[in-house]
Write an enzyme that holds these catalytic residues in place. Structure first.
Site, PDB file in Angstrom:
ATOM      1  CE  LYS A 111      -2.333  -0.916   3.964  1.00 23.71           C
ATOM      2  NZ  LYS A 111      -1.794  -2.153   4.301  1.00 23.71           N
TER       3      LYS A 111
ATOM      4  NE  ARG B  38      -4.602   0.959  10.446  1.00 15.06           N
ATOM      5  CZ  ARG B  38      -3.209   0.321  10.544  1.00 15.06           C
ATOM      6  NH1 ARG B  38      -2.748  -0.327  11.109  1.00 15.06           N
ATOM      7  NH2 ARG B  38      -2.464   1.483   9.900  1.00 15.06           N
TER       8      ARG B  38
ATOM      9  NE  ARG C  58      10.285  -6.766   4.974  1.00 14.22           N
ATOM     10  CZ  ARG C  58       9.338  -5.824   4.931  1.00 14.22           C
ATOM     11  NH1 ARG C  58       8.987  -5.035   3.778  1.00 14.22           N
ATOM     12  NH2 ARG C  58       8.575  -5.566   6.084  1.00 14.22           N
TER      13      ARG C  58
ATOM     14  NE  ARG D 281      11.967  -4.888   9.761  1.00 11.02           N
ATOM     15  CZ  ARG D 281      11.187  -3.882   9.415  1.00 11.02           C
ATOM     16  NH1 ARG D 281      11.293  -2.486   9.495  1.00 11.02           N
ATOM     17  NH2 ARG D 281       9.838  -4.015   8.998  1.00 11.02           N
TER      18      ARG D 281
ATOM     19  NE  ARG E 127       2.123  -5.256  11.045  1.00  8.05           N
ATOM     20  CZ  ARG E 127       2.942  -5.020  10.189  1.00  8.05           C
ATOM     21  NH1 ARG E 127       3.910  -5.744   9.873  1.00  8.05           N
ATOM     22  NH2 ARG E 127       2.538  -3.862   9.365  1.00  8.05           N
TER      23      ARG E 127
END
Ligand code: ZN
Length: 216
Positions: A11, A86, A125, A158, A169
């Protein structure tokens, strides 16, 4: 314009590109929070401890910041929202605020993802400690494991990119934000975008939708 989609759907990148192309401000609640905290406003003082603990900032604080932001003159010709609204309550409040400020928002882009692929994209990642270069152990691995191709520094996984954090999430998105898909669809405002395509292809399909919407 609103970009709707789970964390990791791209996004932010798309909102930035679209904002640039159509010369509209790119609004994210994260930036608004940081701005209010920096200026030490009363909203900033309320949001700061919540954000520091990764807690959800209550709707009234978020709405206050949004209302304050879209009243700025650079929003006169419209704006691109990323990561807001949201919740259903926020969506309804945003509509009310937009009406009050005589904005009629026209387009909600639903960034559609495959949850399995998204998980892979996010958990894979790795970020270079020195230069911020981004790799993915599945899709774009470095030549030597754990080492940046560009500058030889260490690659970090991370904490935010671990499966537990991401699952949480994504679950929060399903619970709180997913209902907005039906909400906007029922109002004929929703356009679906395949967000798993590469970023340039996603941008191209968004532009196609927006150009069509602009035509008289
Ligand atoms: Zn690097």
């Amino acid at each position: 314009m609103i970009l709707l989609g789970p964390p990791g759907a791209g996004k932010g990148t798309q909102a930035q590109r679209i904002a640039h192309r159509y010369r509209l401000p790119h609004l994210s609640t994260g930036d608004m929070f940081r701005d209010h905290i920096r200026r030490d406003t009363s909203l900033g003082r309320k949001a700061k401890p919540l954000m520091a603990h990764g807690e959800l900032v209550p709707d009234d604080i978020v709405l206050g910041m949004v209302e304050d932001r879209i009243a700025q003159p650079d929003c006169d010709n419209g704006f691109v929202f990323d990561g807001f609204p949201r919740t259903l309550t926020q969506a309804e409040d945003l509509e009310r605020i937009c009406r009050q400020h005589h904005y009629g928002f026209t387009i909600v882009l639903h960034m559609v993802v495959d949850p399995g692929l998204l998980m892979r994209r996010l958990t894979g990642r790795r970020i270079c400690k020195a230069g911020g270069h981004i790799y993915n152990v599945y899709d774009r691995p470095p030549k030597r494991e754990g080492i940046c191709d560009e500058d030889g520094s260490e690659l970090i996984h991370r904490q935010d990119d671990t499966e537990g954090v991401i699952s949480e999430r994504l679950a929060a998105y399903e619970r709180q934000t997913r209902p907005l898909v039906d909400y906007y669809k029922a109002q004929g405002m929703l356009s679906a975008i395949d967000a798993m395509a590469d970023a340039d292809a996603v941008t191209a399909s968004i532009e196609k939708i927006l150009d069509k919407a602009e035509a008289p």
